[in-house]
Design a protein around this motif. Structure first.
Motif, PDB file in Angstrom:
ATOM      1  N   ASN A 240      61.831 -10.246 -63.161  1.00 31.05           N
ATOM      2  CA  ASN A 240      63.063 -10.202 -63.950  1.00 31.05           C
ATOM      3  C   ASN A 240      63.149 -11.332 -64.970  1.00 31.05           C
ATOM      4  OD1 ASN A 240      63.948  -7.934 -62.599  1.00 31.05           O
ATOM      5  ND2 ASN A 240      65.198  -9.085 -61.162  1.00 31.05           N
ATOM      6  N   ILE A 241      62.719 -12.522 -64.591  1.00 27.45           N
ATOM      7  CA  ILE A 241      62.877 -13.693 -65.455  1.00 27.45           C
ATOM      8  C   ILE A 241      61.678 -13.888 -66.367  1.00 27.45           C
ATOM      9  CG2 ILE A 241      63.154 -16.214 -65.431  1.00 27.45           C
ATOM     10  CD1 ILE A 241      64.853 -15.786 -62.876  1.00 27.45           C
ATOM     11  N   ARG A 242      60.502 -13.486 -65.902  1.00 26.40           N
ATOM     12  CA  ARG A 242      59.255 -13.582 -66.637  1.00 26.40           C
ATOM     13  C   ARG A 242      58.990 -15.009 -67.122  1.00 26.40           C
ATOM     14  NH1 ARG A 242      58.523  -9.597 -71.506  1.00 26.40           N
ATOM     15  NH2 ARG A 242      59.172  -8.165 -69.923  1.00 26.40           N
ATOM     16  N   PRO A 243      58.800 -15.948 -66.177  1.00 17.94           N
ATOM     17  CA  PRO A 243      58.565 -17.345 -66.568  1.00 17.94           C
ATOM     18  C   PRO A 243      57.239 -17.494 -67.306  1.00 17.94           C
ATOM     19  CG  PRO A 243      58.150 -17.054 -64.240  1.00 17.94           C
ATOM     20  CD  PRO A 243      58.717 -15.761 -64.744  1.00 17.94           C
ATOM     21  N   SER A 244      57.231 -18.382 -68.291  1.00 21.20           N
ATOM     22  CA  SER A 244      56.008 -18.588 -69.069  1.00 21.20           C
ATOM     23  C   SER A 244      55.476 -20.013 -68.937  1.00 21.20           C
ATOM     24  CB  SER A 244      56.253 -18.251 -70.536  1.00 21.20           C
ATOM     25  OG  SER A 244      57.296 -19.044 -71.044  1.00 21.20           O
ATOM     26  N   SER A 245      56.042 -20.790 -68.005  1.00 29.38           N
ATOM     27  CA  SER A 245      55.534 -22.142 -67.750  1.00 29.38           C
ATOM     28  C   SER A 245      55.806 -22.509 -66.295  1.00 29.38           C
ATOM     29  CB  SER A 245      56.201 -23.160 -68.675  1.00 29.38           C
ATOM     30  OG  SER A 245      57.551 -23.327 -68.315  1.00 29.38           O
ATOM     31  N   SER A 246      55.116 -23.530 -65.838  1.00 31.21           N
ATOM     32  CA  SER A 246      55.306 -23.959 -64.448  1.00 31.21           C
ATOM     33  C   SER A 246      56.702 -24.519 -64.232  1.00 31.21           C
ATOM     34  CB  SER A 246      54.246 -24.979 -64.048  1.00 31.21           C
ATOM     35  OG  SER A 246      54.268 -26.075 -64.926  1.00 31.21           O
ATOM     36  N   VAL A 247      57.318 -25.050 -65.260  1.00 33.17           N
ATOM     37  CA  VAL A 247      58.688 -25.558 -65.147  1.00 33.17           C
ATOM     38  C   VAL A 247      59.664 -24.411 -64.887  1.00 33.17           C
ATOM     39  CG1 VAL A 247      60.548 -26.719 -66.412  1.00 33.17           C
ATOM     40  CG2 VAL A 247      58.215 -27.553 -66.599  1.00 33.17           C
ATOM     41  N   GLU A 248      59.448 -23.276 -65.530  1.00 33.86           N
ATOM     42  CA  GLU A 248      60.321 -22.121 -65.352  1.00 33.86           C
ATOM     43  C   GLU A 248      60.107 -21.434 -64.010  1.00 33.86           C
ATOM     44  OE1 GLU A 248      59.206 -19.862 -68.778  1.00 33.86           O
ATOM     45  OE2 GLU A 248      60.862 -20.657 -69.976  1.00 33.86           O
ATOM     46  N   ILE A 249      58.902 -21.501 -63.473  1.00 28.89           N
ATOM     47  CA  ILE A 249      58.612 -20.811 -62.216  1.00 28.89           C
ATOM     48  C   ILE A 249      59.011 -21.648 -61.002  1.00 28.89           C
ATOM     49  CG2 ILE A 249      56.236 -21.519 -61.680  1.00 28.89           C
ATOM     50  CD1 ILE A 249      55.626 -18.502 -61.395  1.00 28.89           C
TER      51      ILE A 249
ATOM     52  N   ASN B 165      59.413 -24.142 -51.926  1.00 26.51           N
ATOM     53  CA  ASN B 165      58.297 -25.022 -51.563  1.00 26.51           C
ATOM     54  C   ASN B 165      57.067 -24.734 -52.416  1.00 26.51           C
ATOM     55  OD1 ASN B 165      59.911 -26.119 -49.475  1.00 26.51           O
ATOM     56  ND2 ASN B 165      59.255 -24.475 -48.106  1.00 26.51           N
ATOM     57  N   LEU B 166      57.268 -24.668 -53.702  1.00 21.52           N
ATOM     58  CA  LEU B 166      56.208 -24.280 -54.643  1.00 21.52           C
ATOM     59  C   LEU B 166      54.943 -25.125 -54.495  1.00 21.52           C
ATOM     60  CD1 LEU B 166      55.460 -22.536 -57.170  1.00 21.52           C
ATOM     61  CD2 LEU B 166      56.247 -24.482 -58.508  1.00 21.52           C
ATOM     62  N   ASP B 167      55.093 -26.434 -54.501  1.00 20.69           N
ATOM     63  CA  ASP B 167      53.912 -27.307 -54.455  1.00 20.69           C
ATOM     64  C   ASP B 167      53.118 -27.153 -53.166  1.00 20.69           C
ATOM     65  OD1 ASP B 167      54.379 -28.325 -56.980  1.00 20.69           O
ATOM     66  OD2 ASP B 167      55.635 -29.960 -56.226  1.00 20.69           O
ATOM     67  N   SER B 168      53.812 -27.074 -52.030  1.00 22.40           N
ATOM     68  CA  SER B 168      53.089 -26.969 -50.763  1.00 22.40           C
ATOM     69  C   SER B 168      52.489 -25.578 -50.554  1.00 22.40           C
ATOM     70  CB  SER B 168      54.005 -27.330 -49.591  1.00 22.40           C
ATOM     71  OG  SER B 168      55.080 -26.425 -49.509  1.00 22.40           O
ATOM     72  N   ARG B 169      53.107 -24.547 -51.125  1.00 21.64           N
ATOM     73  CA  ARG B 169      52.601 -23.190 -50.935  1.00 21.64           C
ATOM     74  C   ARG B 169      51.520 -22.806 -51.936  1.00 21.64           C
ATOM     75  NH1 ARG B 169      57.542 -19.476 -51.077  1.00 21.64           N
ATOM     76  NH2 ARG B 169      55.986 -17.839 -50.895  1.00 21.64           N
TER      77      ARG B 169
ATOM     78  N   VAL C  19      49.652 -22.724 -59.296  1.00 19.81           N
ATOM     79  CA  VAL C  19      50.872 -22.441 -60.054  1.00 19.81           C
ATOM     80  C   VAL C  19      50.530 -21.985 -61.472  1.00 19.81           C
ATOM     81  CG1 VAL C  19      52.999 -23.429 -60.988  1.00 19.81           C
ATOM     82  CG2 VAL C  19      52.243 -24.051 -58.702  1.00 19.81           C
ATOM     83  N   GLU C  20      49.641 -22.696 -62.127  1.00 19.52           N
ATOM     84  CA  GLU C  20      49.262 -22.339 -63.504  1.00 19.52           C
ATOM     85  C   GLU C  20      48.595 -20.961 -63.545  1.00 19.52           C
ATOM     86  OE1 GLU C  20      50.087 -23.651 -66.393  1.00 19.52           O
ATOM     87  OE2 GLU C  20      51.225 -25.187 -65.334  1.00 19.52           O
ATOM     88  N   GLU C  21      47.797 -20.637 -62.517  1.00 18.05           N
ATOM     89  CA  GLU C  21      47.170 -19.311 -62.452  1.00 18.05           C
ATOM     90  C   GLU C  21      48.233 -18.220 -62.374  1.00 18.05           C
ATOM     91  OE1 GLU C  21      44.423 -19.031 -59.207  1.00 18.05           O
ATOM     92  OE2 GLU C  21      43.451 -20.914 -59.738  1.00 18.05           O
ATOM     93  N   LEU C  22      49.269 -18.459 -61.571  1.00 21.08           N
ATOM     94  CA  LEU C  22      50.350 -17.489 -61.423  1.00 21.08           C
ATOM     95  C   LEU C  22      51.111 -17.325 -62.736  1.00 21.08           C
ATOM     96  CD1 LEU C  22      51.959 -15.552 -59.642  1.00 21.08           C
ATOM     97  CD2 LEU C  22      53.317 -17.508 -58.865  1.00 21.08           C
ATOM     98  N   VAL C  23      51.365 -18.416 -63.422  1.00 21.06           N
ATOM     99  CA  VAL C  23      52.041 -18.348 -64.726  1.00 21.06           C
ATOM    100  C   VAL C  23      51.190 -17.560 -65.718  1.00 21.06           C
ATOM    101  CG1 VAL C  23      52.837 -19.710 -66.701  1.00 21.06           C
ATOM    102  CG2 VAL C  23      53.370 -20.460 -64.379  1.00 21.06           C
ATOM    103  N   GLU C  24      49.884 -17.808 -65.728  1.00 16.35           N
ATOM    104  CA  GLU C  24      48.977 -17.068 -66.605  1.00 16.35           C
ATOM    105  C   GLU C  24      48.984 -15.576 -66.279  1.00 16.35           C
ATOM    106  OE1 GLU C  24      47.080 -17.560 -69.371  1.00 16.35           O
ATOM    107  OE2 GLU C  24      48.280 -19.395 -69.438  1.00 16.35           O
ATOM    108  N   LEU C  25      49.057 -15.250 -64.991  1.00 14.46           N
ATOM    109  CA  LEU C  25      49.118 -13.856 -64.566  1.00 14.46           C
ATOM    110  C   LEU C  25      50.363 -13.182 -65.128  1.00 14.46           C
ATOM    111  CD1 LEU C  25      48.003 -11.516 -62.830  1.00 14.46           C
ATOM    112  CD2 LEU C  25      49.300 -12.465 -60.921  1.00 14.46           C
ATOM    113  N   VAL C  26      51.489 -13.861 -65.063  1.00 15.98           N
ATOM    114  CA  VAL C  26      52.743 -13.319 -65.606  1.00 15.98           C
ATOM    115  C   VAL C  26      52.589 -13.062 -67.100  1.00 15.98           C
ATOM    116  CG1 VAL C  26      55.180 -13.811 -66.059  1.00 15.98           C
ATOM    117  CG2 VAL C  26      54.187 -14.421 -63.857  1.00 15.98           C
ATOM    118  N   VAL C  27      52.043 -14.027 -67.818  1.00 15.25           N
ATOM    119  CA  VAL C  27      51.884 -13.903 -69.271  1.00 15.25           C
ATOM    120  C   VAL C  27      50.913 -12.776 -69.620  1.00 15.25           C
ATOM    121  CG1 VAL C  27      51.054 -15.117 -71.339  1.00 15.25           C
ATOM    122  CG2 VAL C  27      52.500 -16.301 -69.684  1.00 15.25           C
ATOM    123  N   GLN C  28      49.853 -12.617 -68.834  1.00 13.50           N
ATOM    124  CA  GLN C  28      48.859 -11.568 -69.099  1.00 13.50           C
ATOM    125  C   GLN C  28      49.395 -10.174 -68.825  1.00 13.50           C
ATOM    126  OE1 GLN C  28      45.499 -12.437 -66.650  1.00 13.50           O
ATOM    127  NE2 GLN C  28      44.805 -14.164 -67.884  1.00 13.50           N
ATOM    128  N   VAL C  29      50.089  -9.995 -67.699  1.00  9.53           N
ATOM    129  CA  VAL C  29      50.488  -8.662 -67.265  1.00  9.53           C
ATOM    130  C   VAL C  29      51.685  -8.126 -68.043  1.00  9.53           C
ATOM    131  CG1 VAL C  29      51.380  -7.329 -65.311  1.00  9.53           C
ATOM    132  CG2 VAL C  29      49.518  -8.937 -64.960  1.00  9.53           C
TER     133      VAL C  29
END
Length: 129
Positions: free
Chosen positions: A82-91, A97-101, A106-116
């Motif tokens: 829904n939000i479609r974050p384009s940076s690690s700050v937005e995600i 617990n983003l850092d521990s999980r 994180v950057e790979e996930l952001v890139e995936l959002v931007v690509q898809v």
């Protein structure tokens, strides 16, 4: 439309937009022909201006399949769609617990959002100028 299972999970904005369209919501200026409440038209208007307006079911399905390695919850996936974050700050606020999980992923996930997902309408028109 028949409800098979109540409260089966969170809906994406695209699913809500599709539902409102199926009920007759449109850009009709009179808005008297469709059995849609005024509040539903307001939601429809908002969603047509959001990222959901140019998403597809295929892109959502692709994203859900590709983000399985990240072990995200359904609500986290819905929020990302829904939000479609384009940076690690937005995600960051979308995943508990983003850092521990995810750590360095994180950057790979952001890139995936931007690509898809295609860029929102307003961003694509700005980049064409």
């Amino acid at each position: 439309m028949k409800i098979l299972k109540e409260n089966a999970g969170p809906l994406t904005n695209l699913e809500v937009l599709d539902f409102l369209r199926s009920r007759g919501a449109a850009k009709d200026p009179t808005r008297v022909l469709a059995p849609v409440a005024p509040s539903e038209f307001k939601v429809y208007d908002y969603l047509t201006q959001s990222a959901a307006s140019n998403q597809t079911r295929e892109s959502i399905t692709e994203f859900v399949a590709k983000c399985k390695p990240y072990k995200l919850t359904k609500s986290e996936i819905a929020n990302i769609i829904n939000i479609r974050p384009s940076s690690s700050v937005e995600i960051d606020p979308l995943i508990e617990n983003l850092d521990s999980r995810l750590g360095e992923s994180v950057e790979e996930l952001v890139e995936l959002v931007v690509q898809v997902f295609p860029p929102p309408s307003e961003q694509s028109s700005k980049s064409d100028e």
